[in-house]
Design an enzyme around this catalytic site. Sequence first.
Site, short mmCIF file in Angstrom:
data_model
loop_
_atom_site.label_atom_id
_atom_site.label_comp_id
_atom_site.label_asym_id
_atom_site.label_seq_id
_atom_site.Cartn_x
_atom_site.Cartn_y
_atom_site.Cartn_z
N PRO A 1 -1.34 32.74 28.44
CA PRO A 1 -1.83 31.45 27.98
C PRO A 1 -1.95 30.46 29.14
O PRO A 1 -1.08 30.40 30.00
CB PRO A 1 -0.77 30.98 26.98
N GLU A 2 -3.04 29.73 29.16
CA GLU A 2 -3.23 28.68 30.17
C GLU A 2 -3.12 27.32 29.48
O GLU A 2 -2.82 27.24 28.30
CB GLU A 2 -4.58 28.88 30.87
#
Length: 278
Positions: free
Chosen positions: A2-3
């Site tokens: 996840p960013e």
Amino acid sequence: MPELPEVTTVARILNREIKNLTITDSMIFYTKLLKNVDVAGFKAAVKNQKILEVTNQAKYIVIKLENHVLISHLRMEGKWMIEEPELYSYDQKHLEAQLVLSNGKFARYYDTRKFGTLELYTSETYQNSPSLAKLGPIPGEIRATAEYLYGKTQRSRKAIKTVLLDQTVIAGLGNIYVNEVLFATKIHPEQPANTMTLQDCENLMQASTKILTKAIELGGTTIHTFKSSVEVEGNYQEHLKVHLRAGQECVNCGFKIAKNFVNGRGTYYCPNCQIFKK
Ligand SMILES: [Zn+2]
């Protein structure tokens, strides 16, 4: 992994679902998840604490309680789920922690890769935690100016991509979005940082802000197994112009998108639009 847009989405969902509930109990099944507190200390600190708000600072999820703050980092595959007690979204062998909530539901943290972390601070000290204190500005923030980035780049001969991924320089750009930002600004990923002009830095900040804002609006990018929550999938993958598009035609010029590795990270770029400047 996840960013920023995906973590922002997770934090918003958690805030909607658990804000104002009280943690009546907690269980830690994987003790290494806790970074700066032992299990007994954690359980005592969160018991009967009301959840005031869930936000994020860059890729850290910040769960504010009455007296304490939990800082969660999902790393590769961490996931928070709000579930009925008997319903498990993932295999229980991946369950690392659960918070029992006053509405009868459980907030469960699963992590197949076991890289995620959970830290506990007091409300007064959490901003000085090593995790948060070192973070650079997030694109779009007031202090994220072109001049600021220019100052950082001029001190480094590393690849610009590596510098942009450094969370102490700019917080929030991960591998997917940095590939997209460099494509949008027509900068070769391996261009040494100290060759950037002030105009390049202006373009990088603008493109970063625009791309991250759009990705947050769309709930992030869904690639591989990452989902923000059970029913939620991001849609930014439909807007990706270079990431994972090796061999396909560049949307600007028709040239084939290339892939190489910069500092071990999969790097996608158009060799015709993003020419390396000697
Ligand atoms: Zn091109």
